[in-house]
Design a protein around this motif. Structure first.
Motif, PDB file in Angstrom:
ATOM      1  N   ASN A  25      36.345  35.650  42.384  1.00 51.34           N
ATOM      2  CA  ASN A  25      37.474  36.356  43.213  1.00 51.34           C
ATOM      3  C   ASN A  25      38.655  35.279  43.321  1.00 51.34           C
ATOM      4  N   LEU A  56      40.381  34.466  39.928  1.00 50.87           N
ATOM      5  CA  LEU A  56      41.289  35.665  39.462  1.00 50.87           C
ATOM      6  C   LEU A  56      42.223  35.855  40.323  1.00 50.87           C
ATOM      7  N   ASP A  57      42.361  35.692  41.466  1.00 50.56           N
ATOM      8  CA  ASP A  57      43.453  35.672  42.356  1.00 50.56           C
ATOM      9  C   ASP A  57      44.369  34.436  42.157  1.00 50.56           C
ATOM     10  N   LYS A 110      29.759  38.347  34.996  1.00 50.72           N
ATOM     11  CA  LYS A 110      31.137  37.720  35.393  1.00 50.72           C
ATOM     12  C   LYS A 110      32.210  38.968  34.584  1.00 50.72           C
ATOM     13  N   HIS A 159      32.220  41.951  36.890  1.00 51.67           N
ATOM     14  CA  HIS A 159      32.928  41.655  38.142  1.00 51.67           C
ATOM     15  C   HIS A 159      34.251  41.678  38.033  1.00 51.67           C
ATOM     16  N   LEU A 160      34.895  41.027  37.263  1.00 55.57           N
ATOM     17  CA  LEU A 160      36.264  40.730  37.036  1.00 55.57           C
ATOM     18  C   LEU A 160      36.950  42.000  36.665  1.00 55.57           C
ATOM     19  N   ARG A 184      39.401  30.398  53.383  1.00 60.61           N
ATOM     20  CA  ARG A 184      39.057  31.171  52.206  1.00 60.61           C
ATOM     21  C   ARG A 184      37.951  30.129  51.724  1.00 60.61           C
ATOM     22  N   ASP A 230      40.236  47.819  40.635  1.00 62.58           N
ATOM     23  CA  ASP A 230      40.404  48.010  41.788  1.00 62.58           C
ATOM     24  C   ASP A 230      41.766  47.313  42.309  1.00 62.58           C
ATOM     25  N   LYS A 231      42.534  46.600  41.618  1.00 63.38           N
ATOM     26  CA  LYS A 231      43.934  46.237  41.886  1.00 63.38           C
ATOM     27  C   LYS A 231      44.786  47.049  41.205  1.00 63.38           C
ATOM     28  N   GLN A 236      37.383  44.124  39.703  1.00 58.39           N
ATOM     29  CA  GLN A 236      38.260  43.801  40.499  1.00 58.39           C
ATOM     30  C   GLN A 236      39.854  44.109  40.079  1.00 58.39           C
ATOM     31  N   ASN A 268      30.271  35.393  43.126  1.00 57.73           N
ATOM     32  CA  ASN A 268      31.374  36.317  43.317  1.00 57.73           C
ATOM     33  C   ASN A 268      32.566  35.619  44.093  1.00 57.73           C
ATOM     34  N   TYR A 269      32.313  34.675  45.023  1.00 56.75           N
ATOM     35  CA  TYR A 269      33.285  34.020  45.631  1.00 56.75           C
ATOM     36  C   TYR A 269      34.236  33.197  44.764  1.00 56.75           C
TER      37      TYR A 269
END
Length: 341
Positions: A236, A239-240, A261, A264-265, A187, A271-272, A268, A232-233
């Motif tokens: 992500n 957030l994870d 930002k 983008h969050l 990662r 989507d989750k 995410q 974006n990496y």
């Protein structure tokens, strides 16, 4: 002459991937060889260089048995780190970038402090950027912010803001690195991912007031050129780890900000399938829907019971205003509110 530490100190393995850094290697290797500490080994891994980097390392290895050079078993920095770690034998592990310089005394200070503190700790040092063209305001701010955390050993306090462990300037016990998964996860950004794993394992950062690493900035730096270090990496990854380590699902989740930002969050989270309240103070956006989620004025936070906030507002003045607003509701930064920038 600077007195050298006795070779009976714990051996330190310095892991150093390299690729096309021939212009800087002599300076880098000299800074390692001139350390006032003898019990080190340098495991240098060639990530398919096309310049004279390999020849330079091979020449140094022929003169100093502590330097060993290996080809990367794969391609990229993570496989290179795995290759280096597999060949290392020190009880203490540190990293080095092949375009940087170690400050004199770095290995001795870090090893001594780790030996005195025992496992469960990370030895750190202050860092200083340098460049032939001067340092940008952004890098200068990052250096000041990072060093201020290191002075107090409070690095993990702001872990969601940026990477709080300088990738080429940390040292840990091998057992702790193994417990954190070492370099196995595939990662990126790999240094930030490892930082979160140190945090998850509860390692303690040892404060330091010593400048131990000189960090070179130039256009060809991997962090500037590789897609793996795009914004974006980082988002992500943050957030994870937040959802895994600090999210309390019994509390409302709040997202502050609708800039890049924030959007983008939000994407995410949508989507989750994670419900959240989206706040901003822009009259043109309040009441509108983005990704099917309506934005509200931040005053609605007062109506929520024990919310957790993710703040993506980058402006420093606005951040202070948000901190004051949160303080009125007794929300504590890094406990109830997490600043993602």
């Amino acid at each position: 002459m600077i007195a050298k530490a006795p070779i009976t100190m714990p051996q330190v393995s310095v892991l150093m991937p390299f690729k096309n850094t021939s212009a800087y290697l002599q300076e880098c290797l000299s800074s390692i060889a001139e350390q006032n500490f003898d019990a080190w080994e340098l495991i240098a891994v060639d990530d398919h260089s096309s310049d004279t980097s390999l020849a330079i390392l091979t020449e140094w290895a022929a003169r100093d048995s502590r330097i060993r050079v290996y080809p990367n078993r794969g391609s990229g920095i993570i496989p290179a780190l795995r290759t280096a770690y597999a060949q290392s034998c020190g009880r203490l592990i540190t990293r080095m970038d092949s375009d940087d310089r170690m400050a004199q005394g770095r290995l001795l200070e870090m090893a001594s402090r780790l030996e005195a503190s025992g496992s469960g700790h990370i030895a750190l040092g202050l860092v200083a950027y340098f460049s032939d063209r001067g340092i940008s305001d952004g890098y200068a701010r990052y250096e000041r912010w990072l060093n201020n955390l290191t002075l107090q050993g409070s690095n993990f306090k702001e872990i969601y803001k940026e990477c709080v462990i300088p990738s080429p300037c940390w040292m840990v016990h091998r057992r702790d690195l193994d417990a954190c998964g070492a370099f196995e996860p595939e990662r990126y950004p790999e240094d930030y991912d490892l930082c979160f794993r140190f945090y998850a394992k509860g390692l303690t950062c040892l404060p330091s007031s010593s400048l131990l690493h000189h960090w070179r900035d130039y256009d060809e730096r991997t962090s500037r050129t590789s897609e793996h270090y795009a914004q974006n990496y980082f988002l992500n990854l943050k957030l994870d780890y937040f959802l895994k380590l600090d999210r309390d699902t019994s509390r409302p989740l709040v997202l502050w900000g609708a800039g890049y930002k924030g959007k983008h969050l939000a994407r995410q989270l949508v989507d989750k399938g994670i419900h959240f309240h989206w706040l901003c103070d822009n009259p043109k956006k309040i009441g509108k829907k983005i990704y099917g989620r309506a934005l509200s004025h931040f005053e609605v936070l007062k109506e929520m019971k024990a919310p957790q906030s993710l703040v993506t507002v980058a402006n420093e003045v606005s951040q202070e205003e948000i901190r004051r607003f949160l303080a009125v509701g007794c929300q504590i930064p890094e406990k109830d509110a997490f600043f993602f920038c």
